[in-house]
Structure formats: C-alpha cells, structure tokens
Design a protein around this motif. Structure first.
Motif, PDB file in Angstrom:
ATOM      1  N   ARG A 262       0.814  -1.331   0.147  1.00  0.00           N
ATOM      2  CA  ARG A 262       0.216  -0.073   0.053  1.00  0.00           C
ATOM      3  C   ARG A 262       0.919   1.236   0.052  1.00  0.00           C
ATOM      4  O   ARG A 262       0.827   2.395  -0.818  1.00  0.00           O
ATOM      5  CB  ARG A 262      -1.003  -0.010   1.578  1.00  0.00           C
ATOM      6  CG  ARG A 262      -2.318  -1.127   1.127  1.00  0.00           C
ATOM      7  CD  ARG A 262      -2.945  -1.334   2.644  1.00  0.00           C
ATOM      8  NE  ARG A 262      -3.885   0.036   2.564  1.00  0.00           N
ATOM      9  CZ  ARG A 262      -5.213  -0.002   1.656  1.00  0.00           C
ATOM     10  NH1 ARG A 262      -4.968  -0.915   1.558  1.00  0.00           N
ATOM     11  NH2 ARG A 262      -5.857   0.576   1.751  1.00  0.00           N
TER      12      ARG A 262
ATOM     13  N   LEU B  27      -1.131   4.589  -1.408  1.00  0.00           N
ATOM     14  CA  LEU B  27      -2.342   4.694  -0.233  1.00  0.00           C
ATOM     15  C   LEU B  27      -2.547   4.835   0.739  1.00  0.00           C
ATOM     16  O   LEU B  27      -3.065   5.911   1.617  1.00  0.00           O
ATOM     17  CB  LEU B  27      -2.846   3.353  -0.475  1.00  0.00           C
ATOM     18  CG  LEU B  27      -4.271   3.153  -1.328  1.00  0.00           C
ATOM     19  CD1 LEU B  27      -4.343   0.741  -1.879  1.00  0.00           C
ATOM     20  CD2 LEU B  27      -5.309   3.126  -1.990  1.00  0.00           C
TER      21      LEU B  27
ATOM     22  N   PHE C  79      -3.968  -1.114  -8.547  1.00  0.00           N
ATOM     23  CA  PHE C  79      -3.436  -1.533  -7.199  1.00  0.00           C
ATOM     24  C   PHE C  79      -4.334  -2.363  -7.467  1.00  0.00           C
ATOM     25  O   PHE C  79      -5.594  -2.314  -7.460  1.00  0.00           O
ATOM     26  CB  PHE C  79      -3.718  -0.405  -6.096  1.00  0.00           C
ATOM     27  CG  PHE C  79      -3.317  -1.486  -4.860  1.00  0.00           C
ATOM     28  CD1 PHE C  79      -4.525  -1.319  -4.278  1.00  0.00           C
ATOM     29  CD2 PHE C  79      -2.169  -1.554  -3.995  1.00  0.00           C
ATOM     30  CE1 PHE C  79      -4.853  -2.053  -3.381  1.00  0.00           C
ATOM     31  CE2 PHE C  79      -2.206  -2.638  -2.389  1.00  0.00           C
ATOM     32  CZ  PHE C  79      -3.276  -2.437  -2.228  1.00  0.00           C
TER      33      PHE C  79
ATOM     34  N   ASP D  10      -9.192  -7.520  -0.919  1.00  0.00           N
ATOM     35  CA  ASP D  10     -10.980  -7.475  -1.308  1.00  0.00           C
ATOM     36  C   ASP D  10     -11.105  -7.210  -2.509  1.00  0.00           C
ATOM     37  O   ASP D  10     -10.374  -6.343  -3.853  1.00  0.00           O
ATOM     38  CB  ASP D  10     -11.535  -6.147  -0.882  1.00  0.00           C
ATOM     39  CG  ASP D  10     -11.428  -6.293   0.564  1.00  0.00           C
ATOM     40  OD1 ASP D  10     -11.085  -6.712   1.735  1.00  0.00           O
ATOM     41  OD2 ASP D  10     -10.766  -4.350   1.645  1.00  0.00           O
ATOM     42  N   ASP D  11     -12.244  -7.802  -3.161  1.00  0.00           N
ATOM     43  CA  ASP D  11     -13.035  -7.675  -4.975  1.00  0.00           C
ATOM     44  C   ASP D  11     -12.967  -6.145  -5.508  1.00  0.00           C
ATOM     45  O   ASP D  11     -12.840  -6.010  -6.825  1.00  0.00           O
ATOM     46  CB  ASP D  11     -13.423  -8.371  -5.299  1.00  0.00           C
ATOM     47  CG  ASP D  11     -12.970  -9.705  -4.819  1.00  0.00           C
ATOM     48  OD1 ASP D  11     -11.850  -9.752  -5.140  1.00  0.00           O
ATOM     49  OD2 ASP D  11     -13.414 -10.651  -4.642  1.00  0.00           O
ATOM     50  N   GLY D  12     -13.912  -5.402  -4.475  1.00  0.00           N
ATOM     51  CA  GLY D  12     -14.170  -4.496  -4.782  1.00  0.00           C
ATOM     52  C   GLY D  12     -15.342  -4.423  -5.808  1.00  0.00           C
ATOM     53  O   GLY D  12     -15.584  -3.458  -6.599  1.00  0.00           O
ATOM     54  N   LEU D  13     -15.677  -5.417  -5.672  1.00  0.00           N
ATOM     55  CA  LEU D  13     -17.412  -5.320  -6.646  1.00  0.00           C
ATOM     56  C   LEU D  13     -18.149  -4.987  -5.455  1.00  0.00           C
ATOM     57  O   LEU D  13     -18.494  -5.707  -4.533  1.00  0.00           O
ATOM     58  CB  LEU D  13     -16.619  -7.083  -6.584  1.00  0.00           C
ATOM     59  CG  LEU D  13     -15.529  -7.264  -7.762  1.00  0.00           C
ATOM     60  CD1 LEU D  13     -16.019  -9.076  -8.122  1.00  0.00           C
ATOM     61  CD2 LEU D  13     -15.752  -6.252  -8.300  1.00  0.00           C
ATOM     62  N   LYS D  14     -19.885  -4.421  -6.217  1.00  0.00           N
ATOM     63  CA  LYS D  14     -21.253  -4.717  -5.424  1.00  0.00           C
ATOM     64  C   LYS D  14     -21.322  -5.525  -5.844  1.00  0.00           C
ATOM     65  O   LYS D  14     -21.563  -5.675  -6.812  1.00  0.00           O
ATOM     66  CB  LYS D  14     -21.653  -2.543  -6.476  1.00  0.00           C
ATOM     67  CG  LYS D  14     -20.729  -1.657  -6.604  1.00  0.00           C
ATOM     68  CD  LYS D  14     -20.722  -0.942  -4.248  1.00  0.00           C
ATOM     69  CE  LYS D  14     -20.246  -0.188  -3.548  1.00  0.00           C
ATOM     70  NZ  LYS D  14     -19.888   0.154  -2.602  1.00  0.00           N
TER      71      LYS D  14
ATOM     72  N   THR E 202     -20.479   1.298   2.706  1.00  0.00           N
ATOM     73  CA  THR E 202     -20.819   0.128   1.977  1.00  0.00           C
ATOM     74  C   THR E 202     -18.688   0.199   1.003  1.00  0.00           C
ATOM     75  O   THR E 202     -18.772  -1.365   0.930  1.00  0.00           O
ATOM     76  CB  THR E 202     -21.619  -0.032   1.611  1.00  0.00           C
ATOM     77  OG1 THR E 202     -21.982   1.562   0.828  1.00  0.00           O
ATOM     78  CG2 THR E 202     -22.656  -0.447   1.723  1.00  0.00           C
ATOM     79  N   ASP E 203     -18.851   0.673   0.704  1.00  0.00           N
ATOM     80  CA  ASP E 203     -17.777   1.145  -0.189  1.00  0.00           C
ATOM     81  C   ASP E 203     -15.803   0.555   0.598  1.00  0.00           C
ATOM     82  O   ASP E 203     -15.274   0.160  -0.532  1.00  0.00           O
ATOM     83  CB  ASP E 203     -17.059   2.624  -0.985  1.00  0.00           C
ATOM     84  CG  ASP E 203     -18.439   3.026  -2.111  1.00  0.00           C
ATOM     85  OD1 ASP E 203     -19.525   1.719  -1.935  1.00  0.00           O
ATOM     86  OD2 ASP E 203     -18.687   4.056  -2.737  1.00  0.00           O
ATOM     87  N   PHE E 204     -16.337   1.349   1.814  1.00  0.00           N
ATOM     88  CA  PHE E 204     -14.685   0.817   2.659  1.00  0.00           C
ATOM     89  C   PHE E 204     -14.993  -0.721   2.926  1.00  0.00           C
ATOM     90  O   PHE E 204     -14.202  -1.091   2.809  1.00  0.00           O
ATOM     91  CB  PHE E 204     -15.085   1.645   3.678  1.00  0.00           C
ATOM     92  CG  PHE E 204     -14.442   1.466   4.372  1.00  0.00           C
ATOM     93  CD1 PHE E 204     -14.195   0.720   5.859  1.00  0.00           C
ATOM     94  CD2 PHE E 204     -12.986   1.911   4.681  1.00  0.00           C
ATOM     95  CE1 PHE E 204     -13.257   0.471   6.428  1.00  0.00           C
ATOM     96  CE2 PHE E 204     -11.701   1.661   5.293  1.00  0.00           C
ATOM     97  CZ  PHE E 204     -11.611   1.417   6.317  1.00  0.00           C
ATOM     98  N   ASN E 205     -16.137  -1.202   3.184  1.00  0.00           N
ATOM     99  CA  ASN E 205     -15.795  -2.489   3.730  1.00  0.00           C
ATOM    100  C   ASN E 205     -15.796  -3.675   2.191  1.00  0.00           C
ATOM    101  O   ASN E 205     -15.087  -3.970   2.487  1.00  0.00           O
ATOM    102  CB  ASN E 205     -17.568  -2.769   3.856  1.00  0.00           C
ATOM    103  CG  ASN E 205     -17.268  -2.367   5.456  1.00  0.00           C
ATOM    104  OD1 ASN E 205     -16.397  -1.823   6.400  1.00  0.00           O
ATOM    105  ND2 ASN E 205     -18.576  -2.048   5.530  1.00  0.00           N
ATOM    106  N   ASP E 206     -15.916  -3.037   0.908  1.00  0.00           N
ATOM    107  CA  ASP E 206     -16.298  -4.306  -0.213  1.00  0.00           C
ATOM    108  C   ASP E 206     -15.108  -3.470  -1.351  1.00  0.00           C
ATOM    109  O   ASP E 206     -14.095  -4.029  -2.171  1.00  0.00           O
ATOM    110  CB  ASP E 206     -17.168  -4.579  -1.001  1.00  0.00           C
ATOM    111  CG  ASP E 206     -16.921  -3.077  -1.105  1.00  0.00           C
ATOM    112  OD1 ASP E 206     -16.701  -2.462  -1.751  1.00  0.00           O
ATOM    113  OD2 ASP E 206     -18.947  -2.700  -2.011  1.00  0.00           O
ATOM    114  N   GLY E 207     -13.599  -2.735  -0.130  1.00  0.00           N
ATOM    115  CA  GLY E 207     -13.124  -2.075  -1.359  1.00  0.00           C
ATOM    116  C   GLY E 207     -13.242  -0.984  -2.399  1.00  0.00           C
ATOM    117  O   GLY E 207     -12.186  -1.089  -3.233  1.00  0.00           O
ATOM    118  N   SER E 208     -13.855  -0.852  -2.878  1.00  0.00           N
ATOM    119  CA  SER E 208     -14.567   0.284  -3.718  1.00  0.00           C
ATOM    120  C   SER E 208     -13.702   1.218  -3.612  1.00  0.00           C
ATOM    121  O   SER E 208     -13.901   2.249  -4.446  1.00  0.00           O
ATOM    122  CB  SER E 208     -15.844   0.145  -4.676  1.00  0.00           C
ATOM    123  OG  SER E 208     -16.685   0.022  -3.578  1.00  0.00           O
TER     124      SER E 208
ATOM    125  N   GLU F 256     -11.076   2.335  -2.469  1.00  0.00           N
ATOM    126  CA  GLU F 256      -9.636   2.218  -3.199  1.00  0.00           C
ATOM    127  C   GLU F 256      -9.624   3.138  -4.448  1.00  0.00           C
ATOM    128  O   GLU F 256      -9.059   3.661  -4.659  1.00  0.00           O
ATOM    129  CB  GLU F 256      -9.051   1.198  -3.213  1.00  0.00           C
ATOM    130  CG  GLU F 256      -8.601   1.175  -1.125  1.00  0.00           C
ATOM    131  CD  GLU F 256      -8.201  -0.454  -1.401  1.00  0.00           C
ATOM    132  OE1 GLU F 256      -8.455  -1.557  -2.036  1.00  0.00           O
ATOM    133  OE2 GLU F 256      -7.892  -0.740  -0.013  1.00  0.00           O
TER     134      GLU F 256
END
Lengths: 204, 41, 225, 222
Positions: A45, A50, A78, A82-86, D74-80, D82
């Motif tokens: 990071r 970050l 980067f 977490d996958d960063g998906l909704k 919610t964005d903080f928790n699922d990484g979006s 970033e």
C-alpha cells in the motif's frame, strides 16, 4: 524507474520494516514474502501511494511519489485483498462502472469478451452476490486486461481462491505485462513459484 | 478589608451557595485532573 | 518543567483570589455574587484559547506528519473540556441569582455548550480509534473543521438569541469594572493559563511514554525521568 | 475527470435502484418521527403550527444522520473506496459526486415529502413552500458536513453513534437558520437574511467539506 529509499513503518510500537531499499526497472518482477502480519500489505500500500510511510520515500521516475501524487497514482494498478465489487450489480456492470474511474473506457463488447475469456460467460449478467469467491476474484482480475496504461502493477494476493486454470491464465497475463516493459510487485501464499523470474523480498 | 468575620465571609452577602458552589466544583475538577495525572505517571 | 508552571499557577491563583475576595469592592448591583466572575471568565477564555491551540498543534501534526505535535493536541483536549465545563457550571451558578434561572439560552453560554460538544466529539473520536497514527490525523481534521465552524456557530447563536429574546443582560455588560475587579480577573486568567500549560505538559509526557515506549529519541529528550 | 464523475454518480444511482430499501427506510423514519410530535404535544393546531417547522427540520436532520453511513461505509468494506483514491482524479471531485448521489437518494425524497408532512402541522401553503426552499438549501449542507463525520469514523466501531456526536454541533447553525426562516416568516419578519446565510453555508460547505472528506478517506485507507 521505481526506487524505494530507506522506507520504514511501525504500527504502534512494533516496527514492521526499517530502512528498506530496492529499485526496479522495466520488466522487473518481485514477490514479497513474509509471515502473516509481517507488513506485506502495508508495504504494497505504501508503494502504491495509498499509505504514507513513517519515513523514507517512494521515488518514481526520479520524482518523489508523495510530491506529484496524481501523476504517480495514475501509473499504479493496485489490487487489494477485497475484490472491490458491488454485490447487487452484475459482473458487467461492475466493470463498466469501475474502469472509467481507473482511466480505461472499454466498450461493452470488450468487457464481455474479457469476461468470457475468464470463463465467466455463464454468470456475467447475474448479480455478483451469488457468485463463488473464485468467480468474484476472476471478475476482479478481469480488470487487469484494461490496465495496460498503468505500468506499475501492485497485486496483493492475486492468486487467492483461484483454481488451477485461473492461476495459469493469470500467470500468462502477468508475464505479458512484464515482457511489455511493465513492473510487477505481488504477494502470494502459493507454495510453488508461480512467476519463477520474479526476484524475492522477505519481510521476516 | 471587606469582611467583618469569617462567617460573614462564607455567607458572601447571601450568595454563599452560588459563589462557593462554583469555586468548590472548580477546585474539585482541578483535583480530579491532577489525581488522574498523578495516578499513572 | 511542568512543576515550574504549576508553581507559577499556584502563586497567581492565590494572588488573584486575594484580590478577588479581599480587594475588590462589593458590587452595588449584584452584591457578592459577581465574584464568580473571577473563575467564570478566565475558564471561558481558556476553553476557547485551548481549542485554538489544540487545532494549531493538530494542523502542524497533520501537515508536517510530526507525531509530537499531534500528541500535544491530544494532551490539551481534556483540559480544554474541563475548562468549558467549569465555565458552564460557574455560568449557571452565576445566572441563578442574577437572572433567576439555572440555565439561560444566552448566546455565550449556548456557544460554550456547543464548544463542550466539540471537545467531547474530539475525545470520543480519539478514544475510538486504536491506531494512534490514524487517531492523530482523524482527530486533527475534526479539530480543524471545528475551528472553521466555531465563529459560524457563535454568530448564528448570537443571531438566534437576539431574534428570540432580545439582548438579555449578557455577562460582560455587567457594571463597569472597577480596576481591582479587572486585575483580579486578569491575574486569574493568567493563573488558569499556567495551570493548563502545566497539566498539558504532564499529560503529553505520559502520552509519549505510553505510545513510544522504545523509540530512541524519547530516551534522550526526557532522560531526566 | 468528467467521465469518472459520471461513472461514480451512475454507480450510486444504479445501486440505489437495485436496493430501494435505503430510500424507503429513510422516508418512513421521517414520516414516523414527525408524526410522533402531535401525540406528545396535543392536537390543537396553533401549538402545532409553532413547532411544525422545527419538528420537520429536526426530522430532516435526523434522516440525514441516519443515512450517513451509506455514503462511504459500504464502499470501505468491499474495497471499492480505494478506486476513488487510485483513479488519480482529484479526490474532492469524486467525493462531491458521491455526496450529490447520496443527497439525491436520501436528501431529496425527504425534501419532497416534507411539505405533505407539514400539512399535519397546519402550516399554510406559503410557509410550506418556504419550508421546501430552506430544506432544499439546507439538506445538501447536512449531507456535506455529515459526510465529514462519516469519513472520519470509517471502520471505527460504534461508527453511526460516534458520527452523530461529532457532527451535531456543526448542524446547529443550519438548523437555526433553516427552521428559523420559517418561524420568522410566520411572525412576519423578513427572511432574506436567513436565506442568504443558508446559501452562504451551502457554498462554504461545497468548497471546504470535500477537502476534509478527501483527507479523512485517505487516512482511513492507510
């Protein structure tokens, strides 16, 4: 291209790493190893801008990264744990709405082609919530196909929850990136050496 | 000198409750803070 | 060093109280109850001054990434909250005889109350973040947002107060200050100031020890301990 | 930059469409909170008329507090979250996109519903429209300032309660001038002062709040 100059970081009282120095140029790959909690993710990071180190500097093309942050961050890709998906959105929607943020604007066809290549054509129009962890990771990794304009790839545990075919597909992508002059730093718990030509840095 | 006697001083012209009420609480807060600091030096 | 400030604070307090109770005359309008002014006004001034100094240190800590200044801000907050509480308490005790009510929505008392909420918010945020680095910087942002808002809050309360109630007898418009009253108050203000510095220095030393137990630079700077 | 702004906005609105529960819960909360007061204060209209604007404004304020965790949590928790920082686009602009989406989803419905609830308090059409006006000016400020608290308490336990402790003091001026405008109007006083100050607060918070939020997010992501 990328120099890390006596980087040090301590979380509270325990020092994760101190006076860390290494540099990388086009085509270099490096695998960061270390036990859990040894600071692998923190190092990644910091390298991707970050997180700010206690002292020391990340130097990109001769300029300190923190100074011209937006230039540097634009060249970093980067990918975290977490996958960063909704969950409520489908794989296609997730990518379509995420990629413009990261400087790529592919057409719907390109996205669905990339998803098909990742073996997700059956589920690409279903909400991500009812996908398996491996499928979610593959959707997240599909992003790499559109990240050519970002030279420095920093991937945190990209291989987790992937099956054999997905691992080899990812290795191909990583090699293609290195051969095209990119820089790659990654961590993995895979025991066999997935990217043999990668140098290794241990934080233990 | 204002006060004829000690009791007059404490009566504070009939406002003793209010004047001493505020001074004692202030002193109490100061003492609490000092004790807290002294406790885990 | 802290003990030096304690001594000065003690001397000034004794002197100030002496003036306040023995030199200052009885007030023709409010009788003796006005003597509360000798702690109410200094406490109110200090509550505002400490918030500004706290935000100053917080800003320095945020921008320069220097841990010591964030710790200084952290050390100041409890004393600031104490001063605000004292100002509110003495304000209520003074209001009771003069205005006939324990709590009056006077513009200054109300903004003092909101200042107490700001302190409580700062300390609550600081307490609930374990990682000291993030705690420093998150609370620094809150302090800076607070500093920007304090004048806004003060003037909107002022406007709101005059709109509803008309200018009630506010505290400083009390009878023209006899010189001895004024000196008493100023001496007490100085005493409170010295006291706050002393307490904050002691608290910052404790915070440093708690947080940087092994850091090398700590042992040189406080070798005397 | 423009593309990034639009994609953040579209993503939020699409998410809200897929998950309507958030909007509905906020609206019902607003309805219930404001209709509790007549039971407490008694049904006669002249008292209700006096407290009406204040009740509706406090209701709108509580709704914005309730919905705050949705902005970044919610964005903080699922990484979006970033992705916002990694995009290289100015974070303040993306933050404004997120907050305007949040306001459209949770703030605007409250503003639209408020006049109908105002009928419960026997407010005249004129003061209802003024109420609408003040809420239109005020609720974005509530969202902007509230999001500072939401960003500061990301990932901190007891987040929502903590956020309200941090943020309520900053809501006081908005409440004073928002509700005050309607009350002043009822008393026949001029209200241009109130409205101009509300607009000034809006401009100030649009300019400054995103700066604080952006640095709070960067800190939370460390």
């Amino acid at each position: 291209m990328l120099q890390i100059q006596n980087l040090s970081f301590a979380r509270g009282k325990n020092v994760l790493f101190e006076n860390l120095n290494f540099s990388m140029t086009e085509g270099d790959a490096m695998r960061v190893t270390g036990s859990n909690g040894s600071g692998k993710t923190t190092l990644l990071r910091i390298v991707s801008g970050l997180c700010r180190p206690d002292n020391g500097a990340v130097v990109w093309h001769g300029a300190v990264a923190q100074k011209n942050e937006s230039e540097f961050v634009r060249s970093v890709n980067f990918l975290g744990h977490d996958d960063g998906l909704k969950k409520q959105l489908t794989a296609t929607e997730n990518l379509k709405l995420m990629l413009p943020l990261l400087g790529a604007s592919p057409t719907d066809i390109e996205i669905s082609a990339a998803l098909d290549a990742a073996g997700l054509e059956a589920v690409k129009h279903k909400p991500v919530m009812n996908m398996s962890a491996g499928q979610k990771r593959r959707v997240a990794l599909t992003r790499l196909d559109f990240m050519r304009h970002r030279v420095l790839w920093v991937l945190d545990e990209p291989f987790t929850s992937l099956d054999v075919s997905a691992i080899s597909a990812l290795v191909v992508k990583l090699r293609a990136h290195i051969e095209s002059g990119g820089v790659l730093i990654f961590t993995t718990h895979q025991d066999f050496d997935v990217v043999p030509e990668a140098s290794s840095l241990s934080l233990d | 000198m204002q006060w004829e006697s000690i009791s007059d001083f404490f009566a504070m012209g009939g406002y003793g409750l209010y004047v001493w009420g505020s001074y004692s609480v202030t002193a109490l807060c100061v003492v609490i803070e000092l004790v807290d600091l002294r406790k885990n030096r | 060093m802290a003990t030096f400030f304690f001594l000065v604070a003690a001397i000034l307090t004794v002197w100030g109280l002496y003036i306040g109770f023995f030199v200052a005359p009885t007030d023709f309008q409010q009788g003796e109850s006005y003597r509360i002014i000798f702690i109410h006004v200094p406490a109110a001034w200090m509550s505002m001054l400490i918030y500004l100094v706290m935000s100053f240190w917080a800003a320095i800590g945020l921008i320069m990434n220097t841990r010591l200044s964030s710790m200084m801000a952290h050390a100041l907050a409890p004393t600031g909250a104490l001063m605000t509480f004292v100002a509110l308490w003495t304000g209520a005790f003074w209001g009771r005889p003069t205005w006939g009510a324990w709590w009056v929505w006077d513009a200054r008392l109300t903004s003092e109350l909101i200042l107490l909420f700001l302190y409580i918010g700062y300390m609550a945020l600081r307490a609930s973040i374990e990682d000291p680095r993030r705690g420093d910087r998150a609370s620094a942002i809150l302090a800076l947002v607070g500093v920007v808002n304090v004048p806004i809050i003060y003037f909107s309360v002022q406007w709101w107060n005059t709109l509803h109630q008309g200018a009630s007898v506010s505290l400083t418009k009390s009878p023209t200050m006899a010189t001895s009253m004024l000196t008493g108050m100023l001496v007490m203000a100085l005493a409170f100031w010295m006291y706050s510095i002393a307490v904050s220095l002691m608290r910052v030393r404790r915070i440093i020890r708690d947080r940087e137990g092994n850091a090398t630079w700590l042992s040189e700077s406080s070798g005397v301990q | 930059m423009y593309k990034a702004f639009i994609s953040v906005l579209r993503k939020e609105l699409l998410l809200a469409l897929r998950q309507k529960t958030d909007v509905v819960t906020v609206l019902f909360f607003f309805l219930i909170v404001s209709s509790l007061f007549p039971f407490a204060v008694g049904p006669e209209l002249n008292t209700l008329k006096i407290i009406g604007p204040g009740v509706i404004w406090v209701g709108a304020l509580l709704c914005s507090l309730l919905a705050l965790h949705r902005v970044f949590e919610t964005d903080f928790n699922d990484g979006s979250l970033e992705h916002l920082v990694l995009s290289g686009e100015p974070l303040t602009v993306l933050v404004i996109a997120k907050i305007s989406a949040h306001w459209l989803i949770t703030g605007l419905p409250v503003v639209i519903v408020a006049p109908f609830i105002g009928l419960q308090f026997g407010l005249s059409a004129a003061s209802l429209s003024l109420l609408l006006g003040t809420l239109l000016l005020g609720t974005p400020v509530l969202s902007l300032v509230g999001s500072i608290g939401a960003a500061l308490t990301l990932g901190v336990r007891g987040g929502t309660a903590l956020t309200s402790i941090l943020i309520l003091p900053f809501y006081v001026p908005v409440l004073i001038f928002g509700a005050g405008a309607v009350v002043a109007d009822l008393q026949g006083l001029s209200i241009d002062g109130h409205l101009s100050i509300l607009t000034a607060m809006l401009c100030l918070s649009v300019a400054l709040a995103p700066l604080a939020i952006a640095s709070a997010i960067k800190i939370a992501l460390e």
